[in-house]
Design a protein around this motif. Structure first.
Motif, PDB file in Angstrom:
ATOM      1  N   GLY A  90       2.996   9.728   4.494  1.00  0.00           N
ATOM      2  CA  GLY A  90       2.150  10.909   4.415  1.00  0.00           C
ATOM      3  C   GLY A  90       2.302  11.587   3.065  1.00  0.00           C
ATOM      4  N   ARG A  91       2.648  12.868   3.096  1.00  0.00           N
ATOM      5  CA  ARG A  91       2.856  13.617   1.856  1.00  0.00           C
ATOM      6  C   ARG A  91       4.284  13.473   1.311  1.00  0.00           C
ATOM      7  NH1 ARG A  91      -0.488  18.040   0.190  1.00  0.00           N
ATOM      8  NH2 ARG A  91      -2.398  18.226   1.414  1.00  0.00           N
ATOM      9  N   PHE A  92       5.128  12.697   1.995  1.00  0.00           N
ATOM     10  CA  PHE A  92       6.515  12.562   1.569  1.00  0.00           C
ATOM     11  C   PHE A  92       6.766  11.178   0.988  1.00  0.00           C
ATOM     12  CE2 PHE A  92       6.485  15.879   4.736  1.00  0.00           C
ATOM     13  CZ  PHE A  92       7.303  16.853   4.178  1.00  0.00           C
ATOM     14  N   THR A  93       7.664  11.118   0.010  1.00  0.00           N
ATOM     15  CA  THR A  93       8.106   9.866  -0.583  1.00  0.00           C
ATOM     16  C   THR A  93       9.625   9.847  -0.605  1.00  0.00           C
ATOM     17  OG1 THR A  93       6.146   9.752  -2.004  1.00  0.00           O
ATOM     18  CG2 THR A  93       8.000   8.371  -2.611  1.00  0.00           C
ATOM     19  N   LEU A  94      10.219   8.762  -0.108  1.00  0.00           N
ATOM     20  CA  LEU A  94      11.667   8.587  -0.098  1.00  0.00           C
ATOM     21  C   LEU A  94      12.008   7.352  -0.915  1.00  0.00           C
ATOM     22  CD1 LEU A  94      12.367   9.235   3.695  1.00  0.00           C
ATOM     23  CD2 LEU A  94      12.444  10.894   1.820  1.00  0.00           C
ATOM     24  N   GLY A  95      13.037   7.477  -1.783  1.00  0.00           N
ATOM     25  CA  GLY A  95      13.391   6.357  -2.645  1.00  0.00           C
ATOM     26  C   GLY A  95      14.885   6.160  -2.752  1.00  0.00           C
TER      27      GLY A  95
ATOM     28  N   ASP B 134       0.813  -1.222   0.000  1.00  0.00           N
ATOM     29  CA  ASP B 134       0.000   0.000   0.000  1.00  0.00           C
ATOM     30  C   ASP B 134       0.841   1.265   0.000  1.00  0.00           C
ATOM     31  OD1 ASP B 134      -2.310  -1.442  -0.076  1.00  0.00           O
ATOM     32  OD2 ASP B 134      -2.807  -1.197   2.045  1.00  0.00           O
ATOM     33  N   THR B 135       1.992   1.240   0.658  1.00  0.00           N
ATOM     34  CA  THR B 135       2.821   2.442   0.759  1.00  0.00           C
ATOM     35  C   THR B 135       4.240   2.237   0.223  1.00  0.00           C
ATOM     36  OG1 THR B 135       3.438   1.867   3.032  1.00  0.00           O
ATOM     37  CG2 THR B 135       1.529   3.320   2.742  1.00  0.00           C
ATOM     38  N   GLN B 136       4.482   1.170  -0.526  1.00  0.00           N
ATOM     39  CA  GLN B 136       5.810   0.922  -1.077  1.00  0.00           C
ATOM     40  C   GLN B 136       5.677   0.597  -2.568  1.00  0.00           C
ATOM     41  OE1 GLN B 136       8.482  -1.593   1.239  1.00  0.00           O
ATOM     42  NE2 GLN B 136       7.195  -1.324   3.038  1.00  0.00           N
ATOM     43  N   SER B 137       6.622   1.111  -3.352  1.00  0.00           N
ATOM     44  CA  SER B 137       6.518   0.947  -4.797  1.00  0.00           C
ATOM     45  C   SER B 137       7.883   0.779  -5.431  1.00  0.00           C
ATOM     46  CB  SER B 137       5.826   2.166  -5.416  1.00  0.00           C
ATOM     47  OG  SER B 137       6.650   3.331  -5.277  1.00  0.00           O
ATOM     48  N   LEU B 138       7.871   0.217  -6.625  1.00  0.00           N
ATOM     49  CA  LEU B 138       9.036   0.185  -7.504  1.00  0.00           C
ATOM     50  C   LEU B 138       8.794   1.175  -8.633  1.00  0.00           C
ATOM     51  CD1 LEU B 138       9.792  -3.641  -7.794  1.00  0.00           C
ATOM     52  CD2 LEU B 138      11.111  -1.934  -6.525  1.00  0.00           C
ATOM     53  N   LYS B 139       9.809   1.979  -8.922  1.00  0.00           N
ATOM     54  CA  LYS B 139       9.655   3.019  -9.945  1.00  0.00           C
ATOM     55  C   LYS B 139      10.826   2.977 -10.911  1.00  0.00           C
ATOM     56  CE  LYS B 139      10.475   7.311  -8.842  1.00  0.00           C
ATOM     57  NZ  LYS B 139      10.344   8.674  -8.266  1.00  0.00           N
TER      58      LYS B 139
ATOM     59  N   ASN C 148      19.736   9.517 -17.548  1.00  0.00           N
ATOM     60  CA  ASN C 148      19.739   8.566 -16.432  1.00  0.00           C
ATOM     61  C   ASN C 148      18.595   7.566 -16.561  1.00  0.00           C
ATOM     62  OD1 ASN C 148      20.775  11.371 -15.064  1.00  0.00           O
ATOM     63  ND2 ASN C 148      21.829   9.587 -14.218  1.00  0.00           N
ATOM     64  N   PHE C 149      18.921   6.304 -16.312  1.00  0.00           N
ATOM     65  CA  PHE C 149      17.933   5.229 -16.216  1.00  0.00           C
ATOM     66  C   PHE C 149      17.979   4.719 -14.778  1.00  0.00           C
ATOM     67  CE2 PHE C 149      19.601   5.457 -20.489  1.00  0.00           C
ATOM     68  CZ  PHE C 149      18.458   5.435 -21.287  1.00  0.00           C
ATOM     69  N   THR C 150      16.892   4.892 -14.036  1.00  0.00           N
ATOM     70  CA  THR C 150      16.912   4.559 -12.613  1.00  0.00           C
ATOM     71  C   THR C 150      15.807   3.564 -12.268  1.00  0.00           C
ATOM     72  OG1 THR C 150      15.432   6.360 -11.953  1.00  0.00           O
ATOM     73  CG2 THR C 150      17.782   6.863 -12.087  1.00  0.00           C
ATOM     74  N   LEU C 151      16.107   2.702 -11.320  1.00  0.00           N
ATOM     75  CA  LEU C 151      15.135   1.781 -10.734  1.00  0.00           C
ATOM     76  C   LEU C 151      15.232   1.949  -9.226  1.00  0.00           C
ATOM     77  CD1 LEU C 151      13.066  -0.542 -11.066  1.00  0.00           C
ATOM     78  CD2 LEU C 151      15.006  -2.130 -10.883  1.00  0.00           C
ATOM     79  N   THR C 152      14.158   2.408  -8.597  1.00  0.00           N
ATOM     80  CA  THR C 152      14.205   2.712  -7.173  1.00  0.00           C
ATOM     81  C   THR C 152      13.071   2.037  -6.417  1.00  0.00           C
ATOM     82  OG1 THR C 152      12.909   4.739  -7.506  1.00  0.00           O
ATOM     83  CG2 THR C 152      15.313   4.943  -7.512  1.00  0.00           C
ATOM     84  N   ASN C 153      13.347   1.747  -5.158  1.00  0.00           N
ATOM     85  CA  ASN C 153      12.339   1.285  -4.205  1.00  0.00           C
ATOM     86  C   ASN C 153      11.914   2.504  -3.391  1.00  0.00           C
ATOM     87  OD1 ASN C 153      10.852  -0.883  -2.828  1.00  0.00           O
ATOM     88  ND2 ASN C 153      12.110  -0.307  -1.078  1.00  0.00           N
ATOM     89  N   ASN C 154      10.613   2.734  -3.263  1.00  0.00           N
ATOM     90  CA  ASN C 154      10.124   3.983  -2.697  1.00  0.00           C
ATOM     91  C   ASN C 154       9.155   3.725  -1.548  1.00  0.00           C
ATOM     92  OD1 ASN C 154      11.146   5.826  -5.070  1.00  0.00           O
ATOM     93  ND2 ASN C 154      10.071   4.112  -6.009  1.00  0.00           N
ATOM     94  N   HIS C 155       9.249   4.577  -0.508  1.00  0.00           N
ATOM     95  CA  HIS C 155       8.392   4.480   0.666  1.00  0.00           C
ATOM     96  C   HIS C 155       7.582   5.766   0.790  1.00  0.00           C
ATOM     97  CE1 HIS C 155      10.474   0.899   2.425  1.00  0.00           C
ATOM     98  NE2 HIS C 155      11.446   1.354   1.651  1.00  0.00           N
ATOM     99  N   LYS C 156       6.270   5.624   0.871  1.00  0.00           N
ATOM    100  CA  LYS C 156       5.376   6.772   1.022  1.00  0.00           C
ATOM    101  C   LYS C 156       5.082   6.980   2.496  1.00  0.00           C
ATOM    102  CE  LYS C 156       0.959   8.584  -0.647  1.00  0.00           C
ATOM    103  NZ  LYS C 156       0.490   9.018   0.678  1.00  0.00           N
TER     104      LYS C 156
END
Length: 320
Positions: free
Chosen positions: A230-235, A185-190, A220-228
């Motif tokens: 609240g209103r902030f996202t860190l990857g 729900d709050t984690q993604s691959l981008k 740049n070609f990037t693949l990141t794991n991201n954590h949401k």
């Protein structure tokens, strides 16, 4: 030629402005009341609260009648400046502000409003936002897929071109696209692919150079794991970069006048880090840091290079 291509999207955005593009003439506002069985009358229509009401953006007050079992209270919702107008035009240049002033899309009455009958004898009731800015969340769900487009608006470069001294530069503009998949729900691959340049001005203008000058760009070609959060996202994740450094001398005459024009390309592997703040359902602003440590072209060697960008990002949900 590459810079002219990257101008296209920023030109469109600057000339049409952020609020003009992102805000429709109408929008949905959610109305609430603490009083049981309350209703609201808006534009000759009566809604049982809580209700989602479609209203027209305007610079005029919006009359709302709060209907309870004991009284009907008239309230005037005051128009306010849309956050798209305030924040969206900042990174796109000053052209957007005067263009937005020509239409009412820069106004809204709030997104979620509590019509609270504090004093039923007072016709000018206090109208409060139900949810304050930082407590409001934009929920995401497992299986959600977003399409991403962004503008690396301000870019810093540190390059070590082959057989050249280290180069540092700063400039503006670029473009990237990508996709995002939420595996929780709050984690993604981008995944994103994009280019950034060091254009001299924060908005597209024609330039003529009469002296030797240098340019830097990166793809740049990037693949990141991201954590949401609240209103902030860190990857964080991996990055593959293609750097280009050029020195251009329009008046070079060998061997008399100045340096000879030349180009240095390099390919490298490294990491990617990002941090974004979410302003609305689709609009984000953040910082992207892409350092690389191993060059694979033109020779394989350990060599540090990086790009650091202020990134204006737009997300469009395809599937929830």
């Amino acid at each position: 030629m590459l810079k002219k291509i990257f101008w296209l999207l920023p030109v469109i955005l600057c000339l049409t402005s952020c609020a003009t593009i992102l805000a429709g003439k109408e929008y949905n506002v959610k109305l609430y009341s603490n009083t049981p069985d309350a209703k609201a009358k808006v534009n000759d229509s009566i809604y049982i609260l809580p209700a989602t009401v479609t209203v027209l953006r305007s610079n005029k007050e919006l009359p709302v009648a709060l209907i309870t079992n004991s009284a009907t209270i008239n309230i005037l919702l005051q128009p306010r400046v849309n956050p798209y107008f305030i924040y969206g035009n900042l990174p796109l240049g000053l052209l957007g502000y005067p263009i937005d002033l020509t239409n009412n899309k820069r106004f809204y009455y709030g997104r979620e409003i509590l019509l609270d009958d504090i004093n039923i004898n007072n016709d000018s009731l206090q109208v409060r936002e139900k949810i304050d800015y930082f407590k409001r969340d934009f929920p995401t769900h497992k299986g959600q897929i977003n399409i991403i487009a962004s503008i690396p608006y301000a870019n810093g470069f540190y390059l070590q071109p082959h057989k050249e001294s280290a180069k540092s530069s700063f400039g503006f503009l670029g473009f990237s696209i990508g996709a995002e998949y939420f595996y929780k729900d709050t984690q993604s691959l981008k995944f994103t692919a994009g280019s950034s340049i060091d254009f001299e001005f924060p908005f597209p203008v024609p330039l003529d150079h009469f002296d030797p000058y240098e340019t830097a760009s990166a793809t740049n070609f990037t693949l990141t794991n991201n954590h949401k959060i609240g209103r902030f996202t860190l990857g964080y994740g991996l990055n593959y970069a293609i750097y280009k450094w050029r020195i251009i001398n329009p008046d070079h005459t060998f061997p008399v006048y100045g340096p000879q024009s030349r180009t240095r390309n390099s390919h490298a592997y490294g990491l990617s880090f990002n941090a974004y703040h979410q302003f609305s359902k689709s609009v984000f602003l953040g910082v992207v840091y892409n350092p690389t440590f191993v060059n694979s072209f033109p020779v394989t060697q350990f060599k540090y290079q990086h790009t650091l960008s202020l990134d204006l990002q737009f997300k469009f949900t395809l599937h929830k």
